[in-house]
Motif scaffolding. Structure first.
Motif, mmCIF file in Angstrom:
data_model
loop_
_atom_site.group_PDB
_atom_site.id
_atom_site.type_symbol
_atom_site.label_atom_id
_atom_site.label_comp_id
_atom_site.label_asym_id
_atom_site.label_seq_id
_atom_site.Cartn_x
_atom_site.Cartn_y
_atom_site.Cartn_z
ATOM 1 N N ILE A 9 5.760 41.745 7.646
ATOM 2 C CA ILE A 9 6.904 42.177 6.829
ATOM 3 C C ILE A 9 7.645 40.941 6.334
ATOM 4 O O ILE A 9 8.169 40.163 7.136
ATOM 5 C CB ILE A 9 7.869 43.070 7.653
ATOM 6 C CG1 ILE A 9 7.114 44.265 8.244
ATOM 7 C CG2 ILE A 9 9.041 43.523 6.789
ATOM 8 C CD1 ILE A 9 7.968 45.132 9.180
ATOM 9 N N GLY A 15 6.950 34.549 7.102
ATOM 10 C CA GLY A 15 5.972 35.629 6.931
ATOM 11 C C GLY A 15 4.732 35.157 6.187
ATOM 12 O O GLY A 15 3.600 35.459 6.587
ATOM 13 N N GLY A 40 11.224 35.100 -0.465
ATOM 14 C CA GLY A 40 12.468 35.289 0.290
ATOM 15 C C GLY A 40 13.537 34.307 -0.147
ATOM 16 O O GLY A 40 13.744 34.080 -1.350
ATOM 17 N N LYS A 41 14.203 33.685 0.832
ATOM 18 C CA LYS A 41 15.280 32.739 0.506
ATOM 19 C C LYS A 41 14.718 31.414 0.002
ATOM 20 O O LYS A 41 15.452 30.507 -0.354
ATOM 21 C CB LYS A 41 16.147 32.490 1.753
ATOM 22 C CG LYS A 41 17.067 33.669 2.047
ATOM 23 C CD LYS A 41 18.091 33.357 3.125
ATOM 24 C CE LYS A 41 17.526 33.448 4.497
ATOM 25 N NZ LYS A 41 18.543 33.417 5.555
ATOM 26 N N CYS A 443 22.663 31.378 5.788
ATOM 27 C CA CYS A 443 21.691 30.509 5.127
ATOM 28 C C CYS A 443 20.380 30.445 5.907
ATOM 29 O O CYS A 443 19.300 30.540 5.347
ATOM 30 C CB CYS A 443 22.287 29.099 5.015
ATOM 31 S SG CYS A 443 21.211 27.887 4.282
HETATM 32 C C1 LIG Z 1 21.426 28.596 -0.576
HETATM 33 C C2 LIG Z 1 20.397 28.238 0.478
HETATM 34 C C3 LIG Z 1 20.034 26.910 0.650
HETATM 35 C C4 LIG Z 1 19.070 26.575 1.619
HETATM 36 N N1 LIG Z 1 18.676 25.253 1.731
HETATM 37 C C5 LIG Z 1 17.671 24.927 2.565
HETATM 38 C C6 LIG Z 1 17.135 23.610 2.591
HETATM 39 O O1 LIG Z 1 17.580 22.715 1.857
HETATM 40 N N2 LIG Z 1 16.120 23.340 3.457
HETATM 41 C C7 LIG Z 1 15.597 24.279 4.269
HETATM 42 O O2 LIG Z 1 14.650 23.996 5.011
HETATM 43 N N3 LIG Z 1 16.090 25.547 4.289
HETATM 44 C C8 LIG Z 1 17.108 25.891 3.454
HETATM 45 N N4 LIG Z 1 17.590 27.176 3.418
HETATM 46 C C9 LIG Z 1 17.203 28.124 4.476
HETATM 47 C C10 LIG Z 1 15.850 28.749 4.275
HETATM 48 O O3 LIG Z 1 15.699 29.210 2.948
HETATM 49 C C11 LIG Z 1 15.672 29.911 5.273
HETATM 50 O O4 LIG Z 1 15.952 29.468 6.582
HETATM 51 C C12 LIG Z 1 14.227 30.412 5.240
HETATM 52 O O5 LIG Z 1 13.896 30.892 3.951
HETATM 53 C C13 LIG Z 1 14.026 31.531 6.251
HETATM 54 O O6 LIG Z 1 12.703 31.956 6.161
HETATM 55 P P1 LIG Z 1 12.238 33.345 6.709
HETATM 56 O O7 LIG Z 1 10.804 33.477 6.372
HETATM 57 O O8 LIG Z 1 12.650 33.456 8.127
HETATM 58 O O9 LIG Z 1 13.138 34.438 5.945
HETATM 59 P P2 LIG Z 1 13.407 34.745 4.421
HETATM 60 O O10 LIG Z 1 13.152 33.564 3.558
HETATM 61 O O11 LIG Z 1 14.765 35.348 4.379
HETATM 62 O O12 LIG Z 1 12.332 35.863 4.084
HETATM 63 C C14 LIG Z 1 12.411 37.159 4.613
HETATM 64 C C15 LIG Z 1 11.703 38.096 3.645
HETATM 65 O O13 LIG Z 1 11.599 39.382 4.249
HETATM 66 C C16 LIG Z 1 11.781 40.357 3.232
HETATM 67 N N5 LIG Z 1 12.168 41.625 3.865
HETATM 68 C C17 LIG Z 1 13.283 41.871 4.610
HETATM 69 N N6 LIG Z 1 13.300 43.150 5.003
HETATM 70 C C18 LIG Z 1 12.169 43.719 4.513
HETATM 71 C C19 LIG Z 1 11.617 45.033 4.590
HETATM 72 N N7 LIG Z 1 12.231 46.011 5.246
HETATM 73 N N8 LIG Z 1 10.430 45.283 3.959
HETATM 74 C C20 LIG Z 1 9.787 44.295 3.284
HETATM 75 N N9 LIG Z 1 10.271 43.045 3.172
HETATM 76 C C21 LIG Z 1 11.439 42.766 3.779
HETATM 77 C C22 LIG Z 1 12.891 39.758 2.377
HETATM 78 O O14 LIG Z 1 12.938 40.375 1.093
HETATM 79 C C23 LIG Z 1 12.473 38.299 2.330
HETATM 80 O O15 LIG Z 1 11.603 38.051 1.252
HETATM 81 C C24 LIG Z 1 18.516 27.564 2.441
HETATM 82 C C25 LIG Z 1 18.889 28.904 2.265
HETATM 83 C C26 LIG Z 1 19.823 29.250 1.291
HETATM 84 C C27 LIG Z 1 20.208 30.695 1.117
#
Ligand SMILES: Cc1cc2nc3c(=O)[nH]c(=O)nc-3n(C[C@H](O)[C@H](O)[C@H](O)COP(=O)(O)OP(=O)(O)OC[C@H]3O[C@@H](n4cnc5c(N)ncnc54)[C@H](O)[C@@H]3O)c2cc1C
Length: 500
Positions: A9, A15, A40-41, A443
């Motif tokens: 997911i 992911g 995602g983010k 973030c």
């Molecule tokens: C403004 C900003 C600046 C940042 N700057 C940096 C940086 O300079 N360097 C760095 O390393 N990190 C940075 N980050 C942090 C980084 O982007 C996140 O820590 C990282 O993307 C987290 O990854 P993740 O895979 O855990 O989650 P996410 O990237 O949040 O991905 C989760 C995904 O799950 C999907 N999802 C959620 N619920 C469901 C569901 N029920 N069904 C299907 N899909 C679902 C969402 O749509 C999303 O696509 C920044 C973040 C932001 C917001």
């Protein structure tokens, strides 16, 4: 590992990396993403000839960290761009600014990725001689030796980057403020480390775990490679998803998971928002720990797990203002800039707690076209300016005012914006929450704070058999995206090695 039918997911760095790794290992993997686009983010979107990140990103280790390791395993990954000098340090001219008076532009020093690079050493010296930045190295060494004893000080410095003696385990229950305030009284020294903790963990120093910070500092200093993926931040998850599809897995965007199905303590699949049941014997969620619990139903979890999960807190937010320009940025030669406000290191981020608007802000700005010119139209440019803000959506009005101030400060730090800006776009906490599907605009994910980091960090395994967590909420360490990728890598190795 016997072959599994795996449902992942979310398509953020966590992911997408896990899906690629498991598919490469021969499992049948389907990744479901609620948004119409992937990443995602950490995604990048096209807009009038620009390719723009949804957030404001910089990467501490690139190919030398978990992204590189995953790319080597799956045989595909982003290509990276780095620059020397790597970033500009913008130091507040005064820190005071009265109504109607234009804030001074401050002083700019260019730095390389490594603090021991001649460019960094020369500019540190220049800043010191001109009185722009007094790091107080000598007084800090004296205070630190007095506090720790000369032997203790030397041993700390020696063990800092040595993986055989992981200092970060020892320091996991000490906050960054407690650690540094014992070693130094120099404002510029303390401000630098407070800002670094905010930049990398998006937490004020009284919350941030020193163990986690020690790991981040040691690993990024060892790599000394501030970098960025060619094609934008979204190129990272996109390349992992290409690897997933190449090895037979599939990606379904605009497909939200509405429920994780559990039968007698074991997952058996997911149900989508449209009501489709997709069977699977392993469900790996990057939707966040608390959202995953909701999707599986609270009844499926032991009471003590729920109480612990409910008590976890998230990182603060980074919100951003994006300037689209019809000419090149001229007052910064590097791809990014850190602006240090002239405020006390002890109070500079108090606004996150007390709701105030400070005189000046710590800012993190990037010009991605300086890493990869193909991201901006010929002759144009894009500047993304980020500022720490409270993550709670209840505090959205304060976040708006902080972004107003960040925008105003950007025109002072980059005077050319005044004549060159053709469009401005804002990213607020509500936008980040919609992007990630989380309840707040944090973030990073679950905060790397004292009590929630190191051995106390949530693990990928859950009490439900076959249900796992990946991403920035569980199992990894490091900075944001790299922590999410590290989490995927660790879970992949644990499953491969047959760990329960
Ligand atoms: C403004 C900003 C600046 C940042 N700057 C940096 C940086 O300079 N360097 C760095 O390393 N990190 C940075 N980050 C942090 C980084 O982007 C996140 O820590 C990282 O993307 C987290 O990854 P993740 O895979 O855990 O989650 P996410 O990237 O949040 O991905 C989760 C995904 O799950 C999907 N999802 C959620 N619920 C469901 C569901 N029920 N069904 C299907 N899909 C679902 C969402 O749509 C999303 O696509 C920044 C973040 C932001 C917001």
């Amino acid at each position: 590992m016997s072959s599994h039918k795996v449902i992942v997911i979310g398509s953020g760095p966590g992911g997408s990396a896990f899906a690629a790794l498991m598919s490469h290992a021969g499992h049948h993997v389907t990744l479901l993403e609620k948004n119409a686009f992937v990443g995602g983010k950490c995604s990048s979107l096209s807009r009038d000839g620009y390719i723009v990140d949804t957030g404001v990103h910089m990467f501490g280790r690139g190919p030398l960290g978990p992204f590189g390791e995953i790319s080597r395993i799956v045989g595909m990954g982003p290509s990276w761009s780095a620059a020397t000098p790597a970033f500009t340090l913008s130091l507040s001219g005064a820190g005071k600014h009265t109504a109607g008076q234009k804030r001074p532009h401050g002083h700019k020093l260019e730095m390389a990725s490594s603090i021991t690079h001649p460019v960094s050493l020369l500019n540190f010296l220049r800043g010191h001689v001109r009185g722009w930045q007094k790091m107080g190295w000598a007084s800090t060494a004296v205070k630190a030796s007095r506090e720790l004893g000369l032997g203790g000080f030397i041993s700390l410095a020696r063990r800092f980057g040595d993986h055989r003696y992981p200092l970060y385990c020892e320091l996991q229950d000490i906050c960054v403020r407690e650690f540094f305030a014992k070693l130094s009284d120099a404002d510029d020294f303390l401000r630098t480390f407070h800002a670094q903790a905010m930049l990398t963990m998006v937490l004020p120093w009284h919350r941030a775990s020193m163990g986690e910070f020690a790991y981040i500092l040691a690993s990024t200093m060892q790599a000394s490679l501030l970098c960025y993926p060619r094609g934008g931040s979204g190129a990272i998850p996109a390349s992992f998803l290409r690897a997933l599809e190449k090895s037979g897995g599939s990606v379904r965007a605009a497909c939200e998971v509405a429920g994780i199905e559990v039968d007698r303590g074991r997952v058996c699949g997911v149900t989508t928002r449209e009501g489709e049941f997709i069977p699977g014997d392993m469900v790996v969620s990057s939707a966040g720990l608390r959202r995953t619990v909701e999707l599986a139903g609270r009844d499926a979890f032991p009471v003590d797990y729920l109480a612990w999960a409910d008590g976890l807190s998230d990182s603060e937010a980074f919100i951003a203002v994006k300037f689209f320009l019809d000419r090149k940025i001229s007052s910064m030669r590097t791809p990014c800039l850190l602006h240090m406000p002239g405020l006390s290191p002890h109070t500079m981020f108090d606004y996150l707690q007390d709701g105030s608007i400070p005189e000046e802000l710590f800012l993190f700005a990037t010009a991605p076209g300086n890493w990869d010119p193909s991201l901006v139209p010929p002759g144009g440019d894009c500047l993304i300016v980020g500022v720490p803000a409270p993550s709670s959506l209840d505090r959205a009005p304060q976040a708006e005012c902080l972004l107003d101030l960040a925008e105003e400060m950007s025109y002072d730090i980059f005077p050319e914006l005044a004549g060159a800006t053709v469009a401005v776009e804002r990213v607020l906490t509500g936008d980040v929450s919609r992007l990630s599907g989380r309840a707040a605009g944090d973030c990073i994910g679950i905060a790397q704070e004292v009590g929630q980091s190191g051995s106390r960090r949530p693990q990928s395994h859950t009490p439900i058999r076959g249900l796992f967590l990946v991403g920035a909420d569980a199992g990894g360490r490091g900075i944001g995206t790299e922590m999410a990728a590290d989490s995927a890598l660790r879970l992949y190795h644990q499953l491969k090695d047959g760990q329960p």
